[in-house]
Enzyme design. Sequence first.
Site, PDB file in Angstrom:
ATOM      1  N   ASP A   1     -40.510-130.044  42.193  1.00 45.55           N
ATOM      2  CA  ASP A   1     -40.961-130.607  40.920  1.00 45.55           C
ATOM      3  C   ASP A   1     -42.362-130.141  40.519  1.00 45.55           C
ATOM      4  OD1 ASP A   1     -38.812-132.074  39.966  1.00 45.55           O
ATOM      5  OD2 ASP A   1     -39.396-133.916  41.017  1.00 45.55           O
TER       6      ASP A   1
ATOM      7  N   ARG B   1     -43.322-136.042  45.650  1.00 43.36           N
ATOM      8  CA  ARG B   1     -44.236-135.268  44.800  1.00 43.36           C
ATOM      9  C   ARG B   1     -45.684-135.301  45.292  1.00 43.36           C
ATOM     10  NH1 ARG B   1     -43.492-135.049  38.484  1.00 43.36           N
ATOM     11  NH2 ARG B   1     -44.611-133.133  39.013  1.00 43.36           N
TER      12      ARG B   1
ATOM     13  N   CYS C   1     -44.131-131.601  29.929  1.00 40.01           N
ATOM     14  CA  CYS C   1     -44.172-131.856  31.371  1.00 40.01           C
ATOM     15  C   CYS C   1     -44.639-130.628  32.145  1.00 40.01           C
ATOM     16  CB  CYS C   1     -42.795-132.258  31.887  1.00 40.01           C
ATOM     17  SG  CYS C   1     -42.132-133.743  31.167  1.00 40.01           S
TER      18      CYS C   1
ATOM     19  N   ARG D   1     -43.777-145.135  36.161  1.00 39.44           N
ATOM     20  CA  ARG D   1     -44.587-144.219  36.956  1.00 39.44           C
ATOM     21  C   ARG D   1     -46.073-144.579  37.017  1.00 39.44           C
ATOM     22  NH1 ARG D   1     -41.951-139.461  38.237  1.00 39.44           N
ATOM     23  NH2 ARG D   1     -39.716-139.849  38.179  1.00 39.44           N
TER      24      ARG D   1
ATOM     25  N   HIS E   1     -41.764-141.449  31.461  1.00 37.30           N
ATOM     26  CA  HIS E   1     -43.183-141.085  31.299  1.00 37.30           C
ATOM     27  C   HIS E   1     -43.542-141.221  29.817  1.00 37.30           C
ATOM     28  CE1 HIS E   1     -43.675-138.299  35.042  1.00 37.30           C
ATOM     29  NE2 HIS E   1     -44.510-139.321  35.170  1.00 37.30           N
TER      30      HIS E   1
HETATM   31  N1  ARG Z   1     -38.611-134.538  38.242  1.00 38.46           N
HETATM   32  C1  ARG Z   1     -39.933-134.873  37.782  1.00 38.46           C
HETATM   33  C2  ARG Z   1     -40.216-136.331  38.099  1.00 38.46           C
HETATM   34  O1  ARG Z   1     -39.323-137.126  38.025  1.00 38.46           O
HETATM   35  C3  ARG Z   1     -40.041-134.617  36.301  1.00 38.46           C
HETATM   36  C4  ARG Z   1     -41.409-134.848  35.761  1.00 38.46           C
HETATM   37  C5  ARG Z   1     -41.470-134.733  34.291  1.00 38.46           C
HETATM   38  N2  ARG Z   1     -42.824-134.719  33.871  1.00 38.46           N
HETATM   39  C6  ARG Z   1     -43.326-135.358  32.845  1.00 38.46           C
HETATM   40  N3  ARG Z   1     -44.577-135.189  32.565  1.00 38.46           N
HETATM   41  N4  ARG Z   1     -42.589-136.198  32.140  1.00 38.46           N
HETATM   42  O2  ARG Z   1     -41.318-136.686  38.417  1.00 38.46           O
END
Ligand code: ARG
Length: 299
Positions: free
Chosen positions: A71, A96, A268, A144, A173
């Site tokens: 990611d 991550r 992203c 998040r 997000h």
């Molecule tokens: N697979 C990543 C996650 O779930 C995707 C992140 C997408 N990034 C964003 N800025 N929306 O963290």
Amino acid sequence: MSVIRPLSWGRRYLMCRPEHFRVDYAINPWMDLESPVDQELALAQWDRLAATIEQAGATVERIAQLPGTPDMVYAMNYGLVDGDHVAVTSFRHEQRRPEAEAAEWWFGEAGLRTTRLRDFGVGAFEAGDAFLFGDSLLVADGPRTDRAAHAVLSRELGVRLASVGVVHPALYHLDLSFCPLDETRAIVAPSAWNAAGRATVAGLVPQPLVIDEHEAFTFCANSVVVGDVVVMPQGTPSRVARQLEAWGFAVETVDVSELHKGGGSIRCMTLPLDTVLDDARLTPAVPGVTRQDMELATV
Ligand code: ARG
């Protein structure tokens, strides 16, 4: 045609070429372990995206992807830049977390000072959840980012913060439901937010381009704005593109469908390096009022 008052930022980005992009785990509803990634296609789409952003007039810096962090291509989440200072993300998911370390090293090499949100023990803060708009830093309270991190962020950066409750699991997000376009306009997807969040954004954005949930699912709010050029994912509804053009923006679309498999799109994949949060800066207006008093009044 109306006048565009360009954002003060958005001309310098950090991006990570998807040398090791895969879907190895599922931490958002878009990630499907059964749907394989075409690595060659992902690389070609990313190269085209970087070239389009450069043609629009921005600079793109590159960070090498760590093999074990698929990611890492979603660079927006590494941290929030404020001049020569970065608030480094505290990732929700441990898969991550090594990305934050790699990014912190890169920031240091670039001469930036870093503050690790993770060290404060107030839960998650992912930078895809924060945008400067008007006189505030708009920050999500949702999947998040934890509300407890807001006060720390406000204090460490010295900024006025406005919280928006993100409640939609697929629009997890803030950068999937909110896209600053210029000083008064933003793409907004209220279906991602709770009632208080909707009210907060309504109070902050004089000219919203409101999209519904179905439109937000095309990732059209996950776009990048370089002056008067909006770089958007292919599949953006024509209604949205037409409204942007009516306002005087030029719309460039890029196919990043392989990268959508990780649950992210253009925004992203781009970390703005030229944000300075001065418009949201907390400075004592009244002699004798400390910065801390101001923060307590705001958060
Ligand atoms: N697979 C990543 C996650 O779930 C995707 C992140 C997408 N990034 C964003 N800025 N929306 O963290």
